[in-house]
Design an enzyme around this catalytic site. Structure first.
Site, PDB file in Angstrom:
ATOM      1  N   ASP A  21      42.884  93.184 143.786  1.00 38.89           N
ATOM      2  CA  ASP A  21      42.960  94.654 143.762  1.00 38.89           C
ATOM      3  C   ASP A  21      42.682  95.331 145.109  1.00 38.89           C
ATOM      4  OD1 ASP A  21      43.259  93.980 141.102  1.00 38.89           O
ATOM      5  OD2 ASP A  21      41.913  95.520 140.342  1.00 38.89           O
ATOM      6  N   HIS A  65      48.454 101.191 136.621  1.00 32.75           N
ATOM      7  CA  HIS A  65      48.227 101.979 135.404  1.00 32.75           C
ATOM      8  C   HIS A  65      49.326 103.001 135.159  1.00 32.75           C
ATOM      9  CE1 HIS A  65      44.352 100.192 134.932  1.00 32.75           C
ATOM     10  NE2 HIS A  65      43.774 100.801 135.937  1.00 32.75           N
ATOM     11  N   LYS A 119      48.313  94.165 136.397  1.00 28.97           N
ATOM     12  CA  LYS A 119      47.479  94.307 135.193  1.00 28.97           C
ATOM     13  C   LYS A 119      47.206  95.775 134.939  1.00 28.97           C
ATOM     14  CE  LYS A 119      43.282  93.529 137.918  1.00 28.97           C
ATOM     15  NZ  LYS A 119      42.620  94.819 137.750  1.00 28.97           N
ATOM     16  N   CYS A 161      36.318  94.208 139.165  1.00 25.11           N
ATOM     17  CA  CYS A 161      37.479  93.329 138.968  1.00 25.11           C
ATOM     18  C   CYS A 161      37.279  91.932 139.545  1.00 25.11           C
ATOM     19  CB  CYS A 161      38.738  94.007 139.505  1.00 25.11           C
ATOM     20  SG  CYS A 161      39.230  95.379 138.424  1.00 25.11           S
TER      21      CYS A 161
HETATM   22  C1  VGL Z   1      38.356  98.435 139.453  1.00 22.99           C
HETATM   23  C2  VGL Z   1      37.168 100.204 138.677  1.00 22.99           C
HETATM   24  C3  VGL Z   1      38.222 100.635 137.922  1.00 22.99           C
HETATM   25  C4  VGL Z   1      38.391  97.233 140.318  1.00 22.99           C
HETATM   26  C5  VGL Z   1      39.424  98.832 138.705  1.00 22.99           C
HETATM   27  O1  VGL Z   1      39.484  96.874 140.810  1.00 22.99           O
HETATM   28  O2  VGL Z   1      37.325  96.631 140.513  1.00 22.99           O
HETATM   29  N1  VGL Z   1      37.225  99.118 139.428  1.00 22.99           N
HETATM   30  N2  VGL Z   1      39.338  99.922 137.930  1.00 22.99           N
END
Ligand code: VGL
Length: 217
Positions: A21, A65, A119, A161
């Protein structure tokens, strides 16, 4: 700690690297910016390019998303709690959902990676193991098809994540390393708690300094 004797890439062990991410919205200027995100993106690239034979497979994950994701994005007018609800982020098709430019060549998101695992298209998905490849495979299937024994994970956020991906990788039976200085997290307290939880789950938490001696693989 030294891991020289268990060097990834040794004949008996096949390791993959997973970059979790590292997207614009999680870096400075993004809607859910994590301090140090942009800087860690640059260091992740340098590390990957420095170690051309370290891994048999390289993957990146990306949160992608819909415009509104109830239960994950804080409802309009409400403050996110930064634990289970968040500002809108990584909306598919927006620049915020793209990998950080340090990891992208031109417009090619897979320049450094064999695959990009997306994802969060329908529900919140912190773990890369909830995502799918462009062929529709799970990350576990993808790793198994390459006979991977272990994964080395870096990225954003350590306490969300990266944590969730590492725990799922352990549950699936992989060896797991989290390279903590190539990760950034939301708060120091939750990062420390996450790293403790990961160690307890059998994840090796180490730093690039621990890996310095393993460049001979
Ligand atoms: C993440 C918060 C919300 C991450 C993703 O990639 O860690 N953190 N969505």
């Amino acid at each position: 700690m030294s891991v020289t004797t268990t060097a990834p890439g040794a004949v008996t062990e096949r390791w993959a690297v997973g970059v979790i991410d590292v997207e614009n919205d999680f870096c400075e200027g993004g809607s859910l910016a994590v301090d140090g995100g942009a800087e860690v993106a640059g260091r992740i690239r340098e590390w990957i390019e420095r170690e051309p034979r370290r891994w048999v497979a390289r993957f990146a994950t990306a949160d992608r998303h819909p415009t509104d994701l109830a239960g994950h994005f804080a409802p309009a007018g409400e403050e996110p709690n930064f634990v289970g609800t968040w500002p809108p982020h990584c909306v598919a098709g927006t620049p915020g959902a793209e990998l950080h430019p340090s990891l992208v060549d031109g417009t090619t998101e897979t320049a450094l990676f064999d695959v990009l695992v997306e994802k969060g298209q329908r529900t919140a998905a912190y773990s890369g193991f909830e995502g799918t490849t462009p062929d529709g495979d799970s990350l576990e299937t993808w790793l198994r098809s390459r006979a991977v024994d272990g994964v080395e994970l870096v990225g954003i956020a350590t306490d969300h994540c990266v944590r969730a991906t590492a725990l799922d990788a352990r549950r699936a039976g992989f060896r797991v390393r989290v390279v903590s200085d190539l990760c950034v997290g939301i708060t120091p307290e939750t990062v420390d708690a996450a790293l403790e939880e990961l160690r307890a789950a059998g994840v090796e938490v180490l730093t690039t300094a621990d890996l310095v001696d393993s460049t001979d693989r």
